[in-house]
Design an enzyme around this catalytic site. Structure first.
Site, PDB file in Angstrom:
ATOM      1  CG  ASP A 128     -82.424 -27.680 -63.984  1.00 43.97           C
ATOM      2  OD1 ASP A 128     -81.716 -27.108 -64.471  1.00 43.97           O
ATOM      3  OD2 ASP A 128     -81.932 -28.904 -63.663  1.00 43.97           O
ATOM      4  NE  ARG A 178     -80.838 -24.542 -69.103  1.00 41.79           N
ATOM      5  CZ  ARG A 178     -81.018 -24.966 -67.915  1.00 41.79           C
ATOM      6  NH1 ARG A 178     -81.975 -26.005 -67.363  1.00 41.79           N
ATOM      7  NH2 ARG A 178     -80.060 -24.863 -67.041  1.00 41.79           N
TER       8      ARG A 178
HETATM    9  C1  FAD Z   1     -78.416 -27.555 -71.198  1.00 44.03           C
HETATM   10  C2  FAD Z   1     -79.700 -28.442 -71.241  1.00 44.03           C
HETATM   11  C3  FAD Z   1     -80.645 -28.319 -69.815  1.00 44.03           C
HETATM   12  C4  FAD Z   1     -81.669 -28.916 -69.650  1.00 44.03           C
HETATM   13  N1  FAD Z   1     -82.412 -28.699 -68.627  1.00 44.03           N
HETATM   14  C5  FAD Z   1     -83.642 -29.240 -68.749  1.00 44.03           C
HETATM   15  C6  FAD Z   1     -84.524 -28.940 -67.801  1.00 44.03           C
HETATM   16  O1  FAD Z   1     -84.472 -28.080 -66.878  1.00 44.03           O
HETATM   17  N2  FAD Z   1     -85.872 -29.509 -67.799  1.00 44.03           N
HETATM   18  C7  FAD Z   1     -86.416 -30.654 -68.951  1.00 44.03           C
HETATM   19  O2  FAD Z   1     -87.338 -30.879 -68.814  1.00 44.03           O
HETATM   20  N3  FAD Z   1     -85.489 -31.050 -69.688  1.00 44.03           N
HETATM   21  C8  FAD Z   1     -84.303 -30.339 -69.654  1.00 44.03           C
HETATM   22  N4  FAD Z   1     -83.307 -30.727 -70.727  1.00 44.03           N
HETATM   23  C9  FAD Z   1     -83.446 -31.944 -71.580  1.00 44.03           C
HETATM   24  C10 FAD Z   1     -84.305 -31.615 -72.669  1.00 44.03           C
HETATM   25  O3  FAD Z   1     -85.687 -31.288 -72.371  1.00 44.03           O
HETATM   26  C11 FAD Z   1     -84.377 -32.921 -73.820  1.00 44.03           C
HETATM   27  O4  FAD Z   1     -84.807 -33.815 -73.247  1.00 44.03           O
HETATM   28  C12 FAD Z   1     -82.755 -33.248 -74.366  1.00 44.03           C
HETATM   29  O5  FAD Z   1     -82.117 -31.911 -74.447  1.00 44.03           O
HETATM   30  C13 FAD Z   1     -83.130 -34.008 -75.722  1.00 44.03           C
HETATM   31  O6  FAD Z   1     -83.471 -33.047 -76.557  1.00 44.03           O
HETATM   32  P1  FAD Z   1     -83.220 -32.529 -77.784  1.00 44.03           P
HETATM   33  O7  FAD Z   1     -83.466 -31.233 -78.024  1.00 44.03           O
HETATM   34  O8  FAD Z   1     -81.539 -32.644 -77.602  1.00 44.03           O
HETATM   35  O9  FAD Z   1     -83.658 -33.032 -79.214  1.00 44.03           O
HETATM   36  P2  FAD Z   1     -84.016 -34.593 -79.719  1.00 44.03           P
HETATM   37  O10 FAD Z   1     -84.706 -34.523 -80.861  1.00 44.03           O
HETATM   38  O11 FAD Z   1     -84.113 -35.499 -78.474  1.00 44.03           O
HETATM   39  O12 FAD Z   1     -82.518 -34.914 -79.995  1.00 44.03           O
HETATM   40  C14 FAD Z   1     -81.800 -34.659 -81.028  1.00 44.03           C
HETATM   41  C15 FAD Z   1     -80.574 -35.307 -81.430  1.00 44.03           C
HETATM   42  O13 FAD Z   1     -79.498 -35.022 -80.228  1.00 44.03           O
HETATM   43  C16 FAD Z   1     -78.637 -36.272 -79.994  1.00 44.03           C
HETATM   44  N5  FAD Z   1     -79.264 -36.602 -78.424  1.00 44.03           N
HETATM   45  C17 FAD Z   1     -80.331 -36.152 -77.740  1.00 44.03           C
HETATM   46  N6  FAD Z   1     -80.373 -36.649 -76.662  1.00 44.03           N
HETATM   47  C18 FAD Z   1     -79.429 -37.408 -76.553  1.00 44.03           C
HETATM   48  C19 FAD Z   1     -78.882 -38.367 -75.479  1.00 44.03           C
HETATM   49  N7  FAD Z   1     -79.516 -38.433 -74.272  1.00 44.03           N
HETATM   50  N8  FAD Z   1     -78.041 -39.162 -75.751  1.00 44.03           N
HETATM   51  C20 FAD Z   1     -77.255 -39.236 -76.961  1.00 44.03           C
HETATM   52  N9  FAD Z   1     -77.742 -38.478 -77.784  1.00 44.03           N
HETATM   53  C21 FAD Z   1     -78.700 -37.561 -77.769  1.00 44.03           C
HETATM   54  C22 FAD Z   1     -79.349 -37.539 -80.780  1.00 44.03           C
HETATM   55  O14 FAD Z   1     -78.427 -37.477 -82.087  1.00 44.03           O
HETATM   56  C23 FAD Z   1     -80.484 -37.179 -81.375  1.00 44.03           C
HETATM   57  O15 FAD Z   1     -80.897 -37.451 -82.498  1.00 44.03           O
HETATM   58  C24 FAD Z   1     -82.107 -29.930 -70.786  1.00 44.03           C
HETATM   59  C25 FAD Z   1     -81.212 -30.238 -71.928  1.00 44.03           C
HETATM   60  C26 FAD Z   1     -80.145 -29.311 -72.252  1.00 44.03           C
HETATM   61  C27 FAD Z   1     -79.225 -29.541 -73.324  1.00 44.03           C
END
Ligand code: FAD
Length: 306
Positions: A128, A178
């Site tokens: 991560d 990732r």
């Molecule tokens: C597999 C995976 C690994 C990750 N690893 C890391 C990491 O190592 N370091 C790091 O900084 N971040 C990590 N993240 C988190 C990432 O940085 C984002 O904060 C998170 O994925 C939300 O962003 P989004 O791309 O989904 O887009 P957004 O624009 O935030 O969300 C798009 C849509 O997805 C849905 N959604 C998003 N988040 C949520 C939620 N929490 N609850 C409900 N619905 C939601 C909603 O419908 C939203 O409108 C990871 C995420 C994933 C999926």
């Protein structure tokens, strides 16, 4: 609200007290199948029956005790054995601060190597990416590990200005990457403050990760987002580049956009769901709340119905 929730995620007092409340625990179950590894493995089995792979992560960060970091390493060694024994399409993802990065880089690296060596060659051990002060050292340790082992991957954050350059360096060594938007509170000097800009940069970086140059270097590119508009753009762009569905990988978090996860897997894309488990869920849960204001309403509903 996002900033307040991310600030709260770092509060020691809240970390110790909040998990005792029933309404908090009930809300958390939306995002994790349970606190034990058995819960995560059972959920992985169910997802596998829908053609969805998993990435397992034991919640924890910023460990400051050597024995505890060794215990986490032993835990993950056991998880890798269990995945193998159950023949699950599952991998592991961890934070370097769980393996002792705050104590000593060499100690952390030796724990990391033990886990990479225990990961089957055809799978990836994911690292991560944490807050910005850890980015340099994480990428340094990643590059060192990647020189010796092919089965290790790292996460990068589209909200950081530096990521484009980092990504070029990662592509040149054929890394497994990732791509996420980024989950922490970062200052405007180093990260895009506006969601719109983060989204645009994400698409740009995704295209770099899927470029002919990346494919030539055999980069494994995982698009970790729940953003359906962005997923659609990546899918359309990839099709225009002749990238076959099985070579396009999406990753999402357990409990978020479940229908989209199933749709992608059914349509032939590679889809992996990251399942978190463990009792140290408070800071991670606050980051999930910060990502979507509606989650706070969901928490409030659980509070008033308790
Ligand atoms: C597999 C995976 C690994 C990750 N690893 C890391 C990491 O190592 N370091 C790091 O900084 N971040 C990590 N993240 C988190 C990432 O940085 C984002 O904060 C998170 O994925 C939300 O962003 P989004 O791309 O989904 O887009 P957004 O624009 O935030 O969300 C798009 C849509 O997805 C849905 N959604 C998003 N988040 C949520 C939620 N929490 N609850 C409900 N619905 C939601 C909603 O419908 C939203 O409108 C990871 C995420 C994933 C999926």
């Amino acid at each position: 609200m996002r900033r307040s929730l991310l600030k709260a995620s770092q509060s020691q007092w809240l970390r110790e007290h909040a998990p005792r409340y029933g309404f908090m625990r009930r809300t958390v179950t939306r995002f994790m199948p349970g606190e034990n590894v058995e819960d995560a493995l059972a959920a992985a089995q169910t997802l596998a029956s829908n053609g969805i792979g998993t990435v397992l992560t034991h919640l924890g960060e910023n460990i400051t005790d050597r024995a505890e970091a060794q215990e986490v390493t032993r835990h993950y060694l056991d998880v890798l054995d269990r995945i193998r024994a159950a023949n699950l399409p599952a991998e592991v993802s961890l934070k370097l601060t769980q393996l002792g990065l705050d104590l000593d880089n060499e100690f952390c690296y030796s724990n990391l190597v033990a886990l990479i060596e225990h990961t089957p060659a055809e799978k990836t051990l994911w690292i991560d990416i944490e807050q910005s002060p850890y980015v340099d050292v994480t990428l340094q340790l990643y590059r060192r590990a990647r020189k010796a082992y092919a089965n290790v991957g790292v996460c990068v954050q589209a909200y950081l200005f530096r990521t484009e350059k980092d990504l070029d360096a990662l592509i040149s060594i054929g890394a497994s990457v990732r791509l996420v938007k980024g989950a922490y509170n970062e200052p405007a000097e180093i990260a895009f403050p506006l969601k719109w800009d983060v989204d645009e940069n994400y698409l740009h970086l995704a295209q770099r990760l899927l470029s002919p140059e990346s494919r030539k270097m055999r980069v494994r590119a995982a698009m970790a987002t729940h953003d359906r508009a962005l997923i659609k753009k990546i899918v359309e762009w990839s099709a225009s580049q002749g990238i076959v569905k099985a070579n396009l990988e999406f990753q999402m978090l357990y409990g978020i956009q479940r229908a989209e996860q199933i749709r992608l897997a059914r349509e032939g894309y590679r889809c992996n769901v990251l399942i978190s488990y463990g009792s140290f869920w408070f800071p991670w849960f606050m980051r999930r709340l910060a990502e979507r204001p509606a989650n706070v309403l969901f928490l409030a509903r659980n509070f008033f119905s308790s």
